[in-house]
Motif scaffolding. Sequence first.
Motif, mmCIF file in Angstrom:
data_model
loop_
_atom_site.group_PDB
_atom_site.id
_atom_site.type_symbol
_atom_site.label_atom_id
_atom_site.label_comp_id
_atom_site.label_asym_id
_atom_site.label_seq_id
_atom_site.Cartn_x
_atom_site.Cartn_y
_atom_site.Cartn_z
ATOM 1 N N LEU A 67 0.828 -1.204 0.000
ATOM 2 C CA LEU A 67 0.000 0.000 0.000
ATOM 3 C C LEU A 67 0.862 1.253 0.000
ATOM 4 N N THR A 105 -4.255 -6.653 9.863
ATOM 5 C CA THR A 105 -3.856 -5.317 9.410
ATOM 6 C C THR A 105 -3.084 -5.396 8.099
ATOM 7 N N ARG A 106 -2.158 -6.327 8.025
ATOM 8 C CA ARG A 106 -1.357 -6.469 6.808
ATOM 9 C C ARG A 106 -2.204 -6.994 5.652
ATOM 10 N N THR A 108 -5.357 -6.407 5.201
ATOM 11 C CA THR A 108 -6.167 -5.266 4.770
ATOM 12 C C THR A 108 -5.354 -4.308 3.908
ATOM 13 N N ARG A 109 -4.112 -4.041 4.312
ATOM 14 C CA ARG A 109 -3.256 -3.127 3.548
ATOM 15 C C ARG A 109 -2.886 -3.725 2.188
#
Length: 235
Positions: A67, A105-106, A108-109
């Motif tokens: 990202l 989190t990763r 999603t990014r």
Amino acid sequence: MAKRGKIQGFEITHDINRPLRIKKYKYFYLIVCEDENTERVYFQGFEIRIPKETLYLDAVGTGLDPLGIVTRAISEKKRLEALCERSVDEVWVVFDKDDADLNDTRITRFQAAFKLAAEQGFKIAYSNEVFELWLLLHLSDVDPEIPIGRQEVYTRLESEIRQREGHEDFLYEHGDEAVLKVIAEIGDEQAALQRAEQLIAFHEGKEPIISNPVTFVGKLILDLYSWIEYYSYQE
């Protein structure tokens, strides 16, 4: 088109002498990649094949996650457009899956990187798990049905190189661009392109984060070659 057995025109160049007449260029091509050394230098190596004042190739290394790379590509595009005082024709973002599946989190990014790139009209050359898979494909087949982790890619890359005459003592160090010259010398680029297409076909329809092994770097290379051939013919 690229010939068998060699990365055409590859040359390690640390200091690119940028053209003084940038506005004379006909096509502006931006590549924003993850690695600040190997990947950036690899793509810069294609500059020596491009006819003068035709395609302006700008390769930027970032050291960011997927990202972050796409976000950086937005600003790099604006920078280049300000420099050449016109729109950039093509933008590629190059990144790896790496640890994108380590936590929510990763994940999603990683997924957001694809969404943002699509919104910006950027083309994506991602590898699962790592860019070095593309280099390994210059030397050997890779079973599309068996996931391969990055460390195994590094190990196999070193092993394949050491099997070639004159490279028995080769030691692969991640981030060391010296591997590019070795691949240029002993690798088979046409075979790599074919092997990469086979991996892509096998994983077609799957989510990028679970498509292992696969690399789309060959798609970028073929696109670059098409423009180099076009401008070589025009010349």
